[in-house]
Design an enzyme around this catalytic site. Structure first.
Site, short mmCIF file in Angstrom:
data_model
loop_
_atom_site.label_atom_id
_atom_site.label_comp_id
_atom_site.label_asym_id
_atom_site.label_seq_id
_atom_site.Cartn_x
_atom_site.Cartn_y
_atom_site.Cartn_z
N CYS A 2 0.87 -1.63 -0.02
CA CYS A 2 0.02 0.12 -0.06
C CYS A 2 1.16 1.24 0.19
CB CYS A 2 -0.40 -0.25 1.22
SG CYS A 2 -2.07 -1.52 1.68
N ARG A 27 1.07 1.80 -5.88
CA ARG A 27 0.97 1.03 -4.45
C ARG A 27 0.31 0.35 -4.45
NH1 ARG A 27 5.99 1.92 -2.33
NH2 ARG A 27 5.64 0.89 -0.97
N TRP A 74 -3.88 -1.71 -0.99
CA TRP A 74 -3.87 -3.20 -1.85
C TRP A 74 -3.67 -4.59 -1.13
CZ3 TRP A 74 -0.93 -7.12 -2.67
CH2 TRP A 74 -0.67 -8.25 -3.77
N ASN A 100 1.27 -0.67 5.73
CA ASN A 100 1.89 -1.27 4.51
C ASN A 100 2.46 -2.03 5.38
OD1 ASN A 100 2.43 -2.06 2.27
ND2 ASN A 100 4.01 -0.50 2.51
N GLY A 101 2.36 -3.16 4.27
CA GLY A 101 3.39 -4.51 5.18
C GLY A 101 2.03 -6.48 5.83
N GLU A 451 9.01 -10.77 -21.63
CA GLU A 451 8.45 -9.78 -21.07
C GLU A 451 7.86 -8.68 -22.36
OE1 GLU A 451 9.20 -7.60 -18.79
OE2 GLU A 451 8.56 -5.29 -19.38
N LYS A 455 4.30 -7.85 -20.69
CA LYS A 455 3.47 -6.45 -20.32
C LYS A 455 2.23 -6.78 -21.43
CE LYS A 455 5.71 -4.48 -19.04
NZ LYS A 455 6.83 -4.61 -18.00
N GLU A 458 -0.69 -8.04 -18.73
CA GLU A 458 -0.31 -7.55 -17.81
C GLU A 458 -1.81 -6.54 -18.02
OE1 GLU A 458 3.64 -5.78 -17.19
OE2 GLU A 458 3.17 -5.63 -14.53
N HIS A 474 6.26 -28.15 -30.02
CA HIS A 474 6.40 -29.27 -28.87
C HIS A 474 5.10 -29.50 -27.33
CE1 HIS A 474 9.80 -31.03 -29.60
NE2 HIS A 474 10.31 -29.48 -29.54
N LYS A 572 2.89 -1.77 -8.27
CA LYS A 572 4.11 -1.74 -8.82
C LYS A 572 5.18 -1.78 -8.16
CE LYS A 572 6.76 1.30 -10.60
NZ LYS A 572 6.82 1.11 -12.39
C1 G6P Z 1 5.74 -6.06 -9.36
C2 G6P Z 1 5.32 -5.28 -10.56
C3 G6P Z 1 6.76 -6.01 -11.81
C4 G6P Z 1 7.74 -5.69 -11.31
C5 G6P Z 1 7.82 -6.63 -10.52
C6 G6P Z 1 8.77 -6.64 -9.98
O1 G6P Z 1 4.96 -7.29 -9.47
O2 G6P Z 1 3.85 -5.04 -10.95
O3 G6P Z 1 5.73 -4.96 -12.83
O4 G6P Z 1 8.52 -6.48 -12.37
O5 G6P Z 1 6.58 -6.38 -9.21
O6 G6P Z 1 9.69 -4.89 -9.61
P1 G6P Z 1 10.59 -4.26 -9.08
O7 G6P Z 1 10.47 -3.39 -8.16
O8 G6P Z 1 12.37 -5.74 -8.14
O9 G6P Z 1 11.68 -4.74 -10.44
#
Ligand code: G6P
Length: 577
Positions: A2, A27, A74, A100-101, A451, A455, A458, A474, A572
C-alpha cells in the site's frame, strides 16, 4: 502493499495528503482514506475505490486541520470494502493508523485483545491501533507506540497519530516495508516513497529496518528498535517535480516510454566498474529478480553464460527453495524499486554470498543488503508496468558485459524505434479485439519475448504466452488456428533461419504473423512488421525489440479502455511475499 503519506505543519493536511495519495496510487488502488486532526478533533474519511473517485465523493479536501495521515490500499487481509480501508482506529476512535505490510502474528494478538477490544475490520493492521490503545492506558503515547511495535512480527511501515496527543505528532515505524521522512521548512512529511513528497521538499531521511520516528512541525527524532535515539543520514535528491508528473502525456506509461530517449544516456553514465570487477572474480553467479526485472535477469544469465560463467537466473520467491548459495557464489539482484519482498527475502537467504544490486531507487532496502550497488539512473517510474526501468536495466547489463564503447549508437536506436509509433498504433488496432496471442523469440531474444508477453497480459488483459520458437511444435501449436496472432521477435541473427521455419509453421495453420525485424524475408511473411534499422549491432537487438513491444502493449491497452497505469489486481512495488 500500500501507499502511506503523513503530514504535520502549517499547511492544509487534507489537500497535501490527497495530492500525495494520487502519486502513491501505483502502490495499490482498491481503497483509500485519510484522517485529519483539527485542534484535538479527529476525522476519518475512507472508502473502497480509487483516489480520484473516493476523494471527490467524500470531499476529502474540505477537511480542516494541519496534521494527518493517508493510505491507498492493495488488499492482503480482508476483502475490499470501506471497513477494511485505512486509516484504522482503536476502540476509543482517538488513535488512527495507516499500515503497509503484513503483521504475521496478528491472529494471536487479536485473540489476546479481543476480550476487551472491539474490532471493526478483518485487517491485520487494526490490531496495532488496539495494541497502542491498550498500552497507552498505563504509559505515555510514545512509549506505548514503541512497546506495541515491539510485539509485531512480519513487515510494516506505519504512520499513527492520536487525538489525545496535545503535541500533534506523527509516530512512524518500519520493518521490511519502505517509509521515508521528508524534511521541510517548518513542516514534516512521511511517505512510502520520495516522489509523493517532492512538491514540498528535496531533503529526505530513509528509516532503517526496525527504526521508529516521531515527527512534529518542529522536526523529527529517530529511534532504533531498542528505543535509543539515533542519527540517520539526510539525503538530498535533484529530481524535479515534473519527473513524477505526466508532463502532458495522457498516461505515465507513455511518458515513461518516451523518457527513454533521455534516460538511456543517464543509465549509460552509471558506474559499473565495481560490479564488473566482482563478476570477474566469480565463476558461479546467481541472479535474483521478480516480474519484469526477472526477464532482464534471464538475459544477463545468458550473456554471462556466453562468457563461460556458471550463471543462472532465479525467480526470487523460489530462490530459497532451490538454491544453496555459498561464499563462492556471487549474487546479482535486479529490482527497480529495491523493495520487492521476494527479492529482499532471497538476499537475506544468501547470507554467505557477496551481493550486487542493480536498482533504480538508491534509498531502497536492497541497497543496505548489498556489497555493491549499480544505479539505473532512470528517474522515478510511476506507471505500474515497468518500461523505462527495464530498458535501463538492459543498458546497465550491456555496459557490464560489453563496455561503454559498443553502446554509442544506443540513443539513436531508441529514437528510431520510438519513431514508428504510427505503425505500432495500426498493429494495435488489429490486436485489440483478440483474446489470445503468442510471442516467439529464440536465444537471447526469448527473455524479451517473455517480457513483451508479460507486459501485454498485464495491461491489455489479453491472454498471451511467450515461447522459444522451437518449443511451439511441442505443444502450443495446437492453439494456432485461423487469425491467431503470433508476434515474432525476429532480428537477423544466428537463430533467424530456425525462427523462419516457425513462422512458416504458424502460417500453415492460418496464424497471422506480426514481426519486429530487420530481415526482408521475415517482412515478406508478416501481415504487419516494425523495422529494426539496418546495420543495428546484434548485441543491441534485445533493446531494439522491446521498445516497440512496450509501446504496442500500451496502445492495445488504451484501445481496450483500460488504464495502463493502473492494471487491475497489480501494484508496482510488491512488499509482501
Ligand atoms: C511488481 C510489478 C512488476 C515488477 C515486479 C518487480 O510485480 O507489478 O511490474 O516487474 O514487481 O519489481 P522490482 O521493483 O523488484 O523490479
Amino acid at each position: 502493499m500500500c501507499g502511506i503519506i503523513g503530514y504535520v505543519g502549517p499547511g492544509k493536511a487534507s489537500q497535501i495528503l490527497t495530492d500525495g495519495l494520487k502519486m502513491l496510487e501505483y502502490r495499490g488502488y482498491d481503497s483509500v482514506g485519510i484522517a485529519v486532526l483539527n485542534h484535538g478533533k479527529l476525522e476519518v474519511r475512507k472508502d473502497k475505490g480509487m483516489v480520484e473517485a473516493v476523494s471527490s465523493a467524500l470531499a476529502f479536501t474540505t477537511m480542516d486541520g494541519n496534521v494527518g495521515i493517508g493510505h491507498t490500499r492493495w488488499a492482503t487481509h480482508g476483502v475490499v470494502c470501506r471497513e477494511n480501508s485505512h486509516p484504522h482506529s482503536d476502540c476509543t476512535k482517538n488513535i488512527v493508523l495507516a499500515h503497509n505490510g503484513v503483521i504475521e502474528n496478528f491472529s494471536k494478538l487479536k485473540a489476546e485483545l479481543s476480550t476487551s477490544h472491539k474490532f471493526a475490520s478483518d485487517t491485520d493492521s487494526e490490531v496495532i491501533a488496539h495494541l497502542v490503545e491498550e498500552y497507552s492506558k498505563t504509559q505515555p503515547l510514545q512509549k506505548a507506540f514503541m512497546r506495541a511495535i515491539g510485539r509485531l512480527e512480519g513487515s510494516y511501515a506505519i504512520a499513527l497519530m492520536s487525538a489525545a496527543d496535545s503535541e500533534e505528532r506523527l509516530f512512524l515505524a518500519r520493518r521490511n516495508s519502505p517509509l521515508v521522512i521528508g524534511v521541510g521548512k517548518g513542516e514534516m512529511l512521511c511517505a512510502s516513497d520520495i516522489p509523493a513528497m517532492l512538491r514540498y521538499t528535496k531533503t529526505f531521511v530513509t528509516l532503517e529496518e526496525g527504526d521508529m520516528a516521531v515527527l512534529s512541525k518542529h522536526g523529527y527524532k529517530v529511534y532504533s528498535a531498542d528505543g535509543s535515539e539515533v542519527a540517520r543520514k539526510q539525503i538530498t535528491v535533484d529530481w524535479g517535480l515534473e519527473m513524477a508528473q505526466k508532463g502532458g502525456y495522457p498516461h505515465f506509461m507513455l511518458k515513461e516510454i518516451n523518457d527513454q530517449k533521455h534516460f538511456i544516456n543517464e543509465s549509460l553514465a552509471s558506474d559499473v566498474t565495481e560490479a564488473r570487477k566482482l563478476i570477474d572474480r566469480y565463476d558461479r553467479i546467481d541472479i535474483i529478480a521478480a516480474g519484469t526485472s526477472y526477464h532482464a535477469g534471464l538475459l544477463l544469465a545468458y550473456l554471462l553464460q556466453g562468457m563461460g560463467k556458471g550463471a543462472q537466473a532465479f525467480v526470487a520467491s523460489d530462490y530459497p527453495f532451490i538454491a544453496k548459495p555459498d561464499g563462492k557464489t556471487l549474487i546479482i539482484g535486479i529490482s527497480q524499486s529495491g523493495e520487492t519482498a521476494d527479492v529482499l527475502q532471497a538476499f537475506r537467504y544468501a547470507q554467505k554470498s557477496k551481493k550486487i544490486a542493480i536498482v533504480n531507487t538508491l534509498s531502497s532496502s536492497i541497497t543496505r543488503l548489498s556489497d555493491c550497488v549499480v544505479s539505473l539512473n532512470a528517474g522515478p517510474e510511476v506507471g505500474v508496468a515497468a518500461t523505462k526501468t527495464f530498458t535501463s536495466t538492459l543498458v546497465i547489463i550491456f555496459k557490464i558485459i560489453y563496455g561503454k564503447e559498443k553502446l554509442e549508437g544506443l540513443s539513436h536506436l531508441v529514437e528510431t524505434m520510438l519513431g514508428q509509433e504510427n505503425e505500432i498504433k495500426r498493429l494495435a488496432q488489429v490486436l485489440a479485439p483478440k483474446e489470445n496471442a503468442f510471442f516467439l523469440g529464440r536465444g537471447k531474444n526469448f527473455p524479451i519475448a517473455l517480457e513483451a508477453s508479460h507486459k501485454f497480459k498485464e495491461i491489455t488483459y489479453i491472454h498471451s504466452e511467450a515461447y522459444p520458437g522451437g518449443e511451439l511444435k511441442h505443444g502450443a501449436l495446437s492453439l494456432v488456428c485461423d487469425g491467431f496472432p503470433v508476434i515474432v521477435l525476429a532480428p537477423k541473427d544466428e537463430a533467424s533461419q530456425k525462427l523462419f521455419g516457425n513462422i512458416k509453421e504458424v502460417k500453415a495453420r492460418g496464424g497471422v504473423i506480426f514481426s519486429v525485424t530487420d530481415d526482408p524475408e521475415v517482412k515478406r511473411e508478416s501481415a504487419f512488421h516494425i523495422d529494426i534499422p539496418e546495420g543495428t549491432d546484434p548485441a543491441l537487438y534485445p533493446l531494439a525489440l522491446i521498445i516497440p513491444l512496450h509501446l504496442l502493449a500500451y496502445h492495445v491497452s488504451v484501445l481496450r479502455g483500460i488504464n495502463p497505469d493502473r492494471p487491475r489486481n497489480l501494484a508496482k512495488t510488491v512488499t509482501v511475499e
